[in-house]
Design an enzyme around this catalytic site. Structure first.
Site, PDB file in Angstrom:
ATOM      1  N   PRO A  90     -15.520  29.277  -1.562  1.00 52.78           N
ATOM      2  CA  PRO A  90     -15.790  29.488  -3.419  1.00 52.78           C
ATOM      3  C   PRO A  90     -15.000  28.475  -4.456  1.00 52.78           C
ATOM      4  O   PRO A  90     -15.780  28.495  -5.559  1.00 52.78           O
ATOM      5  CB  PRO A  90     -16.136  31.157  -3.240  1.00 52.78           C
ATOM      6  CG  PRO A  90     -15.403  31.607  -2.073  1.00 52.78           C
ATOM      7  CD  PRO A  90     -15.039  30.323  -1.024  1.00 52.78           C
ATOM      8  N   ARG A 155     -30.558  14.910   6.608  1.00 54.52           N
ATOM      9  CA  ARG A 155     -31.781  14.005   5.438  1.00 54.52           C
ATOM     10  C   ARG A 155     -31.724  12.681   4.896  1.00 54.52           C
ATOM     11  O   ARG A 155     -32.577  12.725   4.814  1.00 54.52           O
ATOM     12  CB  ARG A 155     -32.702  15.272   5.241  1.00 54.52           C
ATOM     13  CG  ARG A 155     -32.014  15.723   4.168  1.00 54.52           C
ATOM     14  CD  ARG A 155     -33.179  17.157   3.380  1.00 54.52           C
ATOM     15  NE  ARG A 155     -33.864  16.620   3.036  1.00 54.52           N
ATOM     16  CZ  ARG A 155     -34.387  15.709   1.837  1.00 54.52           C
ATOM     17  NH1 ARG A 155     -32.954  15.599   1.230  1.00 54.52           N
ATOM     18  NH2 ARG A 155     -35.659  15.242   1.406  1.00 54.52           N
TER      19      ARG A 155
HETATM   20  N1  4HQ Z   1     -16.262  31.647   1.435  1.00 57.03           N
HETATM   21  N2  4HQ Z   1     -19.028  28.159  -0.206  1.00 57.03           N
HETATM   22  C1  4HQ Z   1     -14.705  31.033   3.440  1.00 57.03           C
HETATM   23  C2  4HQ Z   1     -17.554  31.082   0.988  1.00 57.03           C
HETATM   24  C3  4HQ Z   1     -18.158  30.136   0.570  1.00 57.03           C
HETATM   25  C4  4HQ Z   1     -18.930  29.796  -0.531  1.00 57.03           C
HETATM   26  C5  4HQ Z   1     -16.288  32.661   1.577  1.00 57.03           C
HETATM   27  C6  4HQ Z   1     -15.933  30.637   2.724  1.00 57.03           C
HETATM   28  C7  4HQ Z   1     -15.268  33.012   3.048  1.00 57.03           C
HETATM   29  C8  4HQ Z   1     -13.420  32.090   4.346  1.00 57.03           C
HETATM   30  N3  4HQ Z   1     -17.708  28.565   0.775  1.00 57.03           N
HETATM   31  N4  4HQ Z   1     -14.102  32.591   3.127  1.00 57.03           N
HETATM   32  N5  4HQ Z   1     -20.162  30.522  -1.399  1.00 57.03           N
HETATM   33  O1  4HQ Z   1     -18.151  32.519   0.283  1.00 57.03           O
HETATM   34  O2  4HQ Z   1     -18.407  27.218   0.349  1.00 57.03           O
END
Ligand code: 4HQ
Length: 250
Positions: A90, A155
């Site tokens: 994130p 795609r």
């Molecule tokens: N993660 N976009 C991996 C996400 C996430 C997102 C949360 C990634 C938990 C360990 N990854 N961790 N949004 O929410 O890519």
């Protein structure tokens, strides 16, 4: 394109990789996905790949060593160009169509799916070349983000979609949201297909679709309009709907 996916849950990818366009791209040899179980690189007999955070606090942290060993196994030094090593997180750059187009030009990608509270910071510092987020929400792991990236990129690979314009004519590639689509029947529960689409007048149909796409984008995602190439006719149309809107709500 070859995509190596580092994950502790390779089974999550089974349905995705064996369905529809992704399955066909793999069968055609345009996409090769290599699932690497990070646990295969765990040192202790319990195959743990997580440990307690230094400094204390809740949850667990994914250890650096299994991820380093897994990536080093994939890059024995033979490959001249280093592939992007992408961590799903994130905290990464927000994924969009432009990034999908950029990644689709690569020969090889390595995607790392994190779990627990996150990964040891040394993975970011010394292994990862790019961090990508698929949106501002918290998931349990990086597997769904990895599938989102593989889907959006696949795609765009040459020959994967039937018509070559299929991938380019769509909304985000044009910078606009899509115009409304209709198929048979002409009348469904009293809801009619717009007359212009039945007219056979292709110039009028083209103009109607362009205006619908412009109006939808203006109403729902005005932020997107800033980056679109607008013709003088497009600008006149947007002026007209915004004038109409001002008159409706003074
Ligand atoms: N993660 N976009 C991996 C996400 C996430 C997102 C949360 C990634 C938990 C360990 N990854 N961790 N949004 O929410 O890519």
């Amino acid at each position: 394109m070859r995509v190596d996916v580092l994950t502790i849950f390779p089974e999550m990818f089974t349905g995705f990789l064996n369905t529809s366009i992704i399955k066909r791209a793999r069968e055609q040899g345009r996409l090769e996905v290599n699932l690497v179980n990070i646990r295969a690189y765990a040192r202790n007999k319990h195959r743990n790949v997580d440990d307690y955070p230094f400094g204390g606090g809740p949850g667990m942290v994914m250890q650096a060593e299994p991820l380093f060993l897994a990536v080093e196994d994939l890059l024995p030094g033979g490959e001249a160009a280093r592939p992007p090593v992408i961590l799903m997180s994130p905290q990464g750059e927000a994924f969009n169509q432009g990034m999908a187009e950029e990644l689709a030009r690569e020969e090889h990608l390595i995607l790392i799916c994190g779990h627990y509270e996150g990964v040891d910071e040394r993975v970011r510092l010394a292994l990862v070349t790019r961090e990508i987020s698929i949106g501002d929400y918290v998931l349990t792991g990086g597997e769904l983000p990895a599938m989102v990236i593989i889907d959006a990129v696949t795609r765009l690979l040459p020959g994967v979609l039937g018509a070559p314009e299929g991938a380019r004519e769509d909304s985000f590639a044009m910078g606009l949201l899509e115009y409304p689509q209709y198929t048979r029947p002409r009348s469904f529960r009293g809801l009619e297909v717009p007359e212009v689409l039945l007219s056979g007048n292709h110039e009028q149909i083209r103009r109607w679709r362009r205006q619908q796409a412009l109006e939808r984008t203006w109403r729902r995602r005005p932020d997107l309009l800033a980056r679109v190439n607008l013709s003088p006719e497009d600008r006149r149309f947007l002026e007209e709907i915004s004038r109409r809107e001002r008159e409706r709500t003074p």
